[in-house]
Each structure stands twice: as structure tokens, then as C-alpha cells.
Design an enzyme around this catalytic site. Sequence first.
Site, mmCIF file in Angstrom:
data_model
loop_
_atom_site.group_PDB
_atom_site.id
_atom_site.type_symbol
_atom_site.label_atom_id
_atom_site.label_comp_id
_atom_site.label_asym_id
_atom_site.label_seq_id
_atom_site.Cartn_x
_atom_site.Cartn_y
_atom_site.Cartn_z
ATOM 1 N N SER A 1 -9.926 -0.597 6.951
ATOM 2 C CA SER A 1 -9.416 -0.559 5.453
ATOM 3 C C SER A 1 -8.664 -1.839 5.092
ATOM 4 C CB SER A 1 -8.450 0.574 5.347
ATOM 5 O OG SER A 1 -9.138 1.819 5.270
ATOM 6 N N SER B 1 -9.677 1.665 2.717
ATOM 7 C CA SER B 1 -8.780 2.647 1.889
ATOM 8 C C SER B 1 -7.688 1.702 1.135
ATOM 9 C CB SER B 1 -8.121 3.484 2.767
ATOM 10 O OG SER B 1 -7.383 3.021 3.787
ATOM 11 N N LYS C 1 0.729 -1.136 0.091
ATOM 12 C CA LYS C 1 -0.002 -0.063 0.036
ATOM 13 C C LYS C 1 1.016 1.217 0.021
ATOM 14 C CE LYS C 1 -3.955 2.085 2.530
ATOM 15 N NZ LYS C 1 -4.889 1.672 3.830
HETATM 16 N N1 GLN Z 1 -13.360 4.087 6.180
HETATM 17 C C1 GLN Z 1 -12.832 4.468 7.478
HETATM 18 C C2 GLN Z 1 -12.163 5.959 7.356
HETATM 19 O O1 GLN Z 1 -12.483 6.414 6.328
HETATM 20 C C3 GLN Z 1 -11.403 3.381 7.803
HETATM 21 C C4 GLN Z 1 -10.418 3.936 6.937
HETATM 22 C C5 GLN Z 1 -9.165 3.016 7.369
HETATM 23 O O2 GLN Z 1 -9.092 2.008 7.965
HETATM 24 N N2 GLN Z 1 -8.025 3.653 6.941
HETATM 25 O O3 GLN Z 1 -11.677 6.447 8.145
#
Ligand code: GLN
EC number: 6.3.5.7
Length: 483
Positions: free
Chosen positions: A175, A151, A76
Site C-alpha cells: 500500500s 490503500s 494517512k
Molecule cells: N492490497 C492489499 C490488501 O488489500 C495490501 C493493502 C495494504 O498494503 N494495506 O490487503
Amino acid sequence: MHQFTLAEIARGLADKQFSAEELTRSLLARIAQLDPQLNSFITVTEDLALSQAKAADARRAAGENGALLGAPIGHKDLFCTQDVLTSCGSKILTGFKAPYNATVVEKLAAAGAVTLGKLNMDEFAMGSANESSHYGAVKNPWDLTRVPGGSSGGSAAAVAARLLPAATGTDTGGSIRQPAALTNLTGIKPTYGRVSRWGMIAYASSLDQGGPLARTAEDCALMLQTMAGFDTKDSTSVDQPVDDYLAALSQPLNGLRIGLPKEYFGAGLDARIGEKMMAVVEELKKLGATVKEISLPNMQHAIPAYYVIAPAEASSNLSRFDGVRFGYRCENPVNLEDLYKRSRGEGFGAEVKRRIMVGTYALSAGYYDAYYLKAQKIRRLIKNDFVAAFNDVDVILGPTTPNLAWKLGEKNNDPVAAYLEDIYTITANLAGIPGLSMPAGFVDGLPVGVQLLAPYFQEGRLLNVAHQYQQVTDWHTQAPAGF
Ligand code: GLN
């Protein structure tokens, strides 16, 4: 060769069926051919991959035989990789080449894994659709008109499309697990502190945790075995030995106590996902598990608490991107203040700005007690709910997401609708416990994920349950048409 799992690759390399260099060249060609449809890579590190693959072949020739020696992976794009663009999906990190490797990157490289590239993501890991990236949206290989989740959407799409057998991701509120669910993968968010955050660009430091996405629990075990461990460079890393995750896989499930939280069945759950989840429960019962209804009474407060705490931490973490130290700088600033304002104004996207504003507000004098402090108290209640539940059960089972993968653009004008997608995943981050998502079937041709949660440091238990389930089902082996 692209169908092979990490475990199969390890056997193929050990048996000299192919070399790491051949495998790497074949996947690089596949990425060049297919990724334009998905947009899962921000950077393909072809030269690095070929030199690492040749080095892995040389190490094997010299008698080494590590499980990841020569295994192709991707990171990532928030894991710092030395001399390679590390963008966090943001314009503000344009041109930023990390001067050092994240601990996770370093450990996987030392084990002989071959880095094929850096994977697309929501900007600064904020999102659940991978649409907020400066490098464009990622498409779900199961339906190119739908989101792959976020994400870590680039990691998920690349692994699901068989461009890579495994990738790293990070999970602040879901994410790793949510994109794994929407693309038919297995993904694990370890206990907070199990995997070093050093060199992982911070979103919300008290919630962020790195982990793997792969097709099988066995491959997640192989990845996590290398990624996990104490790191003196991360003050929140926990100094506790890493369990033998591979050995844990084969434990029988006789007597496993599964908890089903009654709150999970409301919460806007698509009934078809609920049915898949109950089918998993039936399968696990056949393997010897027992089931009990439990309660997580404070679950309903998780989303509001998270969407105060995470933006508050983000507003502080992202203050370092000022146009001076890293990446993007506006043109012709008239003075220092203009440089800060325009570099940040032009460098950050809309969702990141929204969170910086929410977080700054929540931390400001007069509002701290009303919002931030209250959210921290709710966080403690949520943690206590889990501690109490785990007195009676070994794992908690539920859906990973309330809905199937949605259409690209569908929730763009409604951030709260997107935030509600995190309902099942966020509690694990607030409590710091480990969580895993695994494939559990399909509805209308779209993958459904089921989530397992366990007490602190019981990653081995999660991988064990998922592996045993994968021995008697074949959802995880299904590939999207065209890939
Ligand atoms: N959807 C969540 C957010 O936008 C989780 C994102 C994540 O785990 N990085 O904060």
C-alpha cells in the site's frame, strides 16, 4: 512553491526565500482549490498547520536548521493524531478523535514538520484502489477516471498533484509501493520493525509497516530518517541504530549486483511494463551494476498465503470496534448483542466484512491447521527464498504492479482480480524485507513503477539505487497536467 521537493523547501527556508507560514498558506489554498477533483484529504488541519508553521518559523529564527523544520506533510488517516479525526477511512470511526499521537506523528512533529491534514485511504487499509473508503474514492491526478492505487491512495494522489511534497503511508501488502507506482512517486516500505507501529491503527500486525511517499528518493530519505527508530512502545520495533540514509544516497553503483527473478516475467505482467523495467536495468548497468537471473520459487503461493494471514489478523484486530469503545454506535439498540451486531454491521463496509469473515473462518477450530498454519509455513518458504537470493545479489529488481492504473469501478465486482494486483509487492511483507517503488516512465500517459527489494535493514541501499537512477533520468520530475 508547490513544485518544490522537501530538499528544495529546506534550502528555501534556510535561505529565507519564504517562510513556513507562507508556504503553508499557499498549499492550503491549493488544497482548497484542487482537492475537490481528487478527494485525497479526509480532514484539512488548517489551524494545526498554521500554528505548527509559525512555531517552525520561530525555531528557525532562533537558529535551528533541521531538514524538516517547516516542511508541509500529510498523514494517512490511520496514524493517530491527537484531537483530530482519525477515521481509517471507515464509518465505524465516525467522530473518533485520537487521544494521543502515533510515534511517527510525534517524531515528525518534533522535527518541525507541518501537518496539513489527514489523507484518504481504503477502509482499514484493505484494498489496492482506494475505492473502499467511507469518504469516497480517490482519483488519480494522471487521469481522473482512474484509481490512484491503494490503500495509501490519498497520500499518493495529494503528493502526485503537488498538494503536498510528502506524506506518510502504510504498507501491509503493497500500500505504499503500489500507489506510488500508479501516480509516479517514490515510496519505501521499510523492514518490518524499522518504523514504530505505535498509534498506527492495526490491519495485519505482523505485516503492517509505515513509510513515506514523496517525489524523490532523496525526500524519502529525509522522511525516513525521522520516522525510523526503536520505540519501547512497540514490542515489534527493532532496537538497532538507524543508518544515515542521506549519506547513503551518493554511493556510486559500481559493482551493484541486481537480481531479476525469472518468475516475475510471467505473473500476468503487462509487456509494456516489462519493457520499462528492462530499460531501468539498462540504465543501472551504465552506472556500473551487473545483472543476474535468480529464482523465487514460492512466489506463486504468496497471494493465497497473504489472503489467509492478513484477514486472520484483521479479524482479530478489528474485534475492538464494537460500538462501545470508539466511534460509531447504532441507533436505539435493544440489548448489548444488538448493539454489537448493528454497530458493526452498519459501521463496516463490504470489503472489511469480507475479510473479517474469511479471517474468522481461517482461524476457527478445525480449519486453523488447514489454512492459517499452512499459510504460515508458506510464509517461511518465501522468506527463505529471499535469504537464499540475497546470497548472490544486492538488490532484486522487478515491476511494482502487473498493470497500469485501472478505471474507477473496473474491479469492484471482482475482489480476486484486485488481490492479484498485489503479486509483486506482497512477498516483501511476508518476508519482512524492505521494498521501494520508483518512477520508471509512462505507457499511454500513465506512470509505471519499478520495484527494488533489499535484505533486512538495507533501506539505505534502496534509496541509494533509486537516487542514483534519478540523477540520470527525469521521470520522477514529471507532473500530471492540470496540477
Ligand atoms: N492490497 C492489499 C490488501 O488489500 C495490501 C493493502 C495494504 O498494503 N494495506 O490487503
